[in-house]
Design an enzyme around this catalytic site. Structure first.
Site, PDB file in Angstrom:
ATOM      1  N   GLU A 111     186.855 -23.413  18.697  1.00 56.10           N
ATOM      2  CA  GLU A 111     185.998 -23.690  17.651  1.00 56.10           C
ATOM      3  C   GLU A 111     186.541 -24.087  16.445  1.00 56.10           C
ATOM      4  O   GLU A 111     185.998 -25.143  15.917  1.00 56.10           O
ATOM      5  CB  GLU A 111     184.982 -22.491  17.489  1.00 56.10           C
ATOM      6  CG  GLU A 111     184.118 -22.278  18.488  1.00 56.10           C
ATOM      7  CD  GLU A 111     183.560 -20.993  18.295  1.00 56.10           C
ATOM      8  OE1 GLU A 111     182.407 -20.503  19.037  1.00 56.10           O
ATOM      9  OE2 GLU A 111     184.197 -19.697  17.545  1.00 56.10           O
ATOM     10  N   GLU A 131     184.284 -16.376  26.120  1.00 52.88           N
ATOM     11  CA  GLU A 131     183.458 -15.366  25.615  1.00 52.88           C
ATOM     12  C   GLU A 131     182.503 -14.866  26.552  1.00 52.88           C
ATOM     13  O   GLU A 131     182.384 -13.679  26.637  1.00 52.88           O
ATOM     14  CB  GLU A 131     182.713 -16.188  24.432  1.00 52.88           C
ATOM     15  CG  GLU A 131     183.546 -16.190  23.126  1.00 52.88           C
ATOM     16  CD  GLU A 131     184.204 -17.280  23.135  1.00 52.88           C
ATOM     17  OE1 GLU A 131     184.887 -17.481  22.174  1.00 52.88           O
ATOM     18  OE2 GLU A 131     184.547 -18.088  24.034  1.00 52.88           O
TER      19      GLU A 131
END
Length: 260
Positions: A111, A131
């Site tokens: 990210e 995740e």
């Protein structure tokens, strides 16, 4: 500056290195430090471009420090100005940033890379959004990645957590160049020097327009540009640099950009 974040400044270029052994993971304290660094980078008119990389050759950044989380860092805690990693929510960050991905780049680390403007990767770099395997959501990546690469590839990464080698990341277009590990930082600095020599007011306008256009239709964004409703565009169209660019072209010489 000493760890967890190292900085090096040369001319108008700032190099930022995540240095948190063993894996360059980011806890709340590190995120807040990064936010202060990128805020100062944004606000310093002498700085034109930044490079972000990781220490060592194995990890760029795996994202959130799960060990720190287990010891009490809340996942929804105070990440500081700019949000996680210091840049992805930092307002008006209108200067070019290069990610030099020197190894594993996953989760929040990916990210962070997606928050930059250009991504260079070492040949051994690998990318993932794992995740899903820990029962949480890659929030920023869920917003950004389907806009950067084909939808079904982005959803594959988000839903399965599978790893992409550098070559596949390059094929899908979210890595600009793949380089031998020993050449990565050299190329990042070459690119940074090229950007440093360019027109900072134009860069600022490009970044604001691109950022704002993500959530608008084409004509609405064009109308805002032509009516000078973007702050950076208004500054550019009234600037010395705008005149300098036209003069340099007509006089067949290189422009001298002053950022004003």
């Amino acid at each position: 500056m000493t760890g967890p974040i190292l900085t090096r400044r040369q001319g108008g270029i700032l190099e930022v290195t995540i240095d948190r052994p063993k894996a360059n993971a980011i806890d709340l304290k590190t995120s807040r430090v990064m936010g202060e660094i990128f805020r100062d980078f944004r606000d310093d008119p002498a700085l034109r471009v930044a490079i972000i990389t990781g220490a060592g050759e194995k990890f760029f950044c795996p994202g959130w420090d799960l060990k720190a989380a287990a010891e009490g860092d809340p996942v929804d805690g105070d990440y500081g100005v700019g949000g996680f990693g210091g840049m992805q929510e930092l307002r008006d960050l209108n200067k070019p940033i290069i990610a030099a991905v020197n190894g594993i780049c996953c989760g929040g680390g990916l990210e962070i890379a997606l928050s930059t403007d250009l991504i260079l990767a070492a040949e051994h770099a690998a990318f993932a959004l794992p995740e899903i395997r820990s029962g949480t959501v890659a929030d920023a990546a869920s917003i950004k990645l389907p806009k950067r690469i084909p939808y079904h590839i982005a959803m594959d990464m988000l839903l399965t957590g599978r790893w992409l080698e550098a070559a596949e990341a390059h094929r899908w277009g979210f890595v600009n160049e793949i380089l031998p590990a020993g050449r990565l930082m050299e190329r990042a600095w070459e690119l940074a020097r090229l950007l440093e020599s360019g027109p900072p007011l134009v860069y600022a306008a490009i970044k604001e327009v691109v950022r704002e256009a993500e959530g608008r239709d084409f004509q609405t964004t064009m109308n805002k540009i032509t009516r000078r409703q973007f702050k950076t565009v208004d500054v550019l169209y009234s600037s010395e640099d705008q005149l300098e660019g036209a003069r340099a072209f007509s006089e067949k010489r290189d422009p001298v950009w002053k950022g004003r």
